[in-house]
Motif scaffolding. Structure first.
Motif, mmCIF file in Angstrom:
data_model
loop_
_atom_site.group_PDB
_atom_site.id
_atom_site.type_symbol
_atom_site.label_atom_id
_atom_site.label_comp_id
_atom_site.label_asym_id
_atom_site.label_seq_id
_atom_site.Cartn_x
_atom_site.Cartn_y
_atom_site.Cartn_z
ATOM 1 N N UNK A 44 -2.985 -10.349 -5.664
ATOM 2 C CA UNK A 44 -1.919 -9.967 -4.732
ATOM 3 C C UNK A 44 -2.512 -9.469 -3.415
ATOM 4 N N UNK A 45 -3.606 -8.721 -3.493
ATOM 5 C CA UNK A 45 -4.258 -8.229 -2.275
ATOM 6 C C UNK A 45 -4.850 -9.366 -1.448
ATOM 7 N N UNK A 46 -5.346 -10.420 -2.108
ATOM 8 C CA UNK A 46 -5.863 -11.575 -1.375
ATOM 9 C C UNK A 46 -4.730 -12.244 -0.599
ATOM 10 N N UNK A 75 5.533 -6.921 5.355
ATOM 11 C CA UNK A 75 4.162 -6.661 4.918
ATOM 12 C C UNK A 75 4.023 -5.228 4.414
ATOM 13 N N UNK A 76 4.721 -4.296 5.050
ATOM 14 C CA UNK A 76 4.714 -2.912 4.567
ATOM 15 C C UNK A 76 5.268 -2.805 3.153
ATOM 16 N N UNK A 77 6.346 -3.533 2.886
ATOM 17 C CA UNK A 77 6.933 -3.547 1.543
ATOM 18 C C UNK A 77 5.947 -4.142 0.544
ATOM 19 N N UNK A 78 5.292 -5.226 0.924
ATOM 20 C CA UNK A 78 4.325 -5.873 0.034
ATOM 21 C C UNK A 78 3.163 -4.932 -0.266
ATOM 22 N N UNK A 79 2.599 -4.323 0.762
ATOM 23 C CA UNK A 79 1.461 -3.423 0.557
ATOM 24 C C UNK A 79 1.867 -2.195 -0.252
ATOM 25 N N UNK A 80 3.071 -1.668 -0.019
ATOM 26 C CA UNK A 80 3.560 -0.534 -0.808
ATOM 27 C C UNK A 80 3.708 -0.912 -2.270
ATOM 28 N N UNK A 81 4.226 -2.091 -2.519
ATOM 29 C CA UNK A 81 4.402 -2.564 -3.886
ATOM 30 C C UNK A 81 3.058 -2.732 -4.592
ATOM 31 N N UNK A 82 2.089 -3.310 -3.890
ATOM 32 C CA UNK A 82 0.765 -3.502 -4.491
ATOM 33 C C UNK A 82 0.109 -2.154 -4.767
ATOM 34 N N UNK A 83 0.206 -1.222 -3.831
ATOM 35 C CA UNK A 83 -0.371 0.108 -4.014
ATOM 36 C C UNK A 83 0.276 0.817 -5.202
ATOM 37 N N UNK A 84 1.594 0.738 -5.291
ATOM 38 C CA UNK A 84 2.307 1.335 -6.421
ATOM 39 C C UNK A 84 1.836 0.736 -7.742
ATOM 40 N N UNK A 85 1.680 -0.581 -7.761
ATOM 41 C CA UNK A 85 1.243 -1.259 -8.979
ATOM 42 C C UNK A 85 -0.183 -0.873 -9.343
ATOM 43 N N UNK A 86 -1.063 -0.753 -8.367
ATOM 44 C CA UNK A 86 -2.444 -0.360 -8.644
ATOM 45 C C UNK A 86 -2.527 1.064 -9.185
ATOM 46 N N UNK A 87 -1.666 1.951 -8.702
ATOM 47 C CA UNK A 87 -1.706 3.351 -9.141
ATOM 48 C C UNK A 87 -1.045 3.534 -10.502
ATOM 49 N N UNK A 88 0.126 2.935 -10.690
ATOM 50 C CA UNK A 88 0.908 3.190 -11.910
ATOM 51 C C UNK A 88 0.760 2.117 -12.983
ATOM 52 N N UNK A 90 2.488 -0.444 -13.190
ATOM 53 C CA UNK A 90 3.822 -0.986 -13.436
ATOM 54 C C UNK A 90 4.192 -1.885 -12.273
ATOM 55 N N UNK A 91 4.677 -3.070 -12.613
ATOM 56 C CA UNK A 91 5.061 -4.043 -11.590
ATOM 57 C C UNK A 91 6.418 -3.674 -11.028
ATOM 58 N N UNK A 92 6.567 -3.756 -9.714
ATOM 59 C CA UNK A 92 7.838 -3.463 -9.066
ATOM 60 C C UNK A 92 8.379 -4.726 -8.394
ATOM 61 N N UNK A 93 9.682 -4.819 -8.315
ATOM 62 C CA UNK A 93 10.308 -6.005 -7.729
ATOM 63 C C UNK A 93 10.314 -5.972 -6.205
ATOM 64 N N UNK A 94 9.834 -4.894 -5.605
ATOM 65 C CA UNK A 94 9.763 -4.838 -4.146
ATOM 66 C C UNK A 94 8.909 -5.959 -3.576
ATOM 67 N N UNK A 95 7.918 -6.385 -4.333
ATOM 68 C CA UNK A 95 7.030 -7.455 -3.884
ATOM 69 C C UNK A 95 7.815 -8.730 -3.580
#
Length: 115
Positions: A44-46, A75-88, A90-95
């Motif tokens: 996702x980060x790539x 892009x802010x939503x995408x990066x927030x979603x990836x950061x949330x997923x990396x920390x928790x 848990x996959x979020x639908x924001x992506x």
């Protein structure tokens, strides 16, 4: 910035966002199969990195501010979603919403520069 360069950034952004959405929608179905695959969020980060490159090219151009805002927010939503997923983990639908916003923003920009 010439038209060819702008179109390149739009095509790159549309392609990257579409592939990312396909990856995010199809991978959970593939992960159900007992073949030992796990979701790697670095992929996702790539995709996000490719999208950032495309957005930077568009931000340097004379595109409408509304299109730039759509792309930056997406892009802010995408990066927030990836950061949330990396920390928790848990996959979020924001992506998905960020990816759809990226596709819409790039399509609008592509259409704007066609005229």
């Amino acid at each position: 910035m010439n038209i060819k360069s702008k179109q390149f950034h739009d095509v790159l952004g549309i392609s990257s966002a579409t592939l990312c959405l396909i990856h995010c929608l199809i991978f959970p179905l593939i992960a159900i199969l007992p073949i030992g695959l796990s979701h790697n969020h670095w992929i996702d980060l790539v995709f996000a990195g490719i999208g950032i490159y495309a957005i930077i090219g568009i931000l340097k151009s004379e595109t409408h501010k509304s299109i730039k805002l759509i792309l930056i927010c997406s892009m802010g939503i995408i990066l927030s979603s990836i950061l949330y997923t990396l920390i928790t983990h848990h996959h979020t639908t924001l992506l998905y919403f960020g990816g759809i916003g990226m596709i819409i923003g790039h399509l609008l920009n592509f259409r704007y520069h066609k005229h």
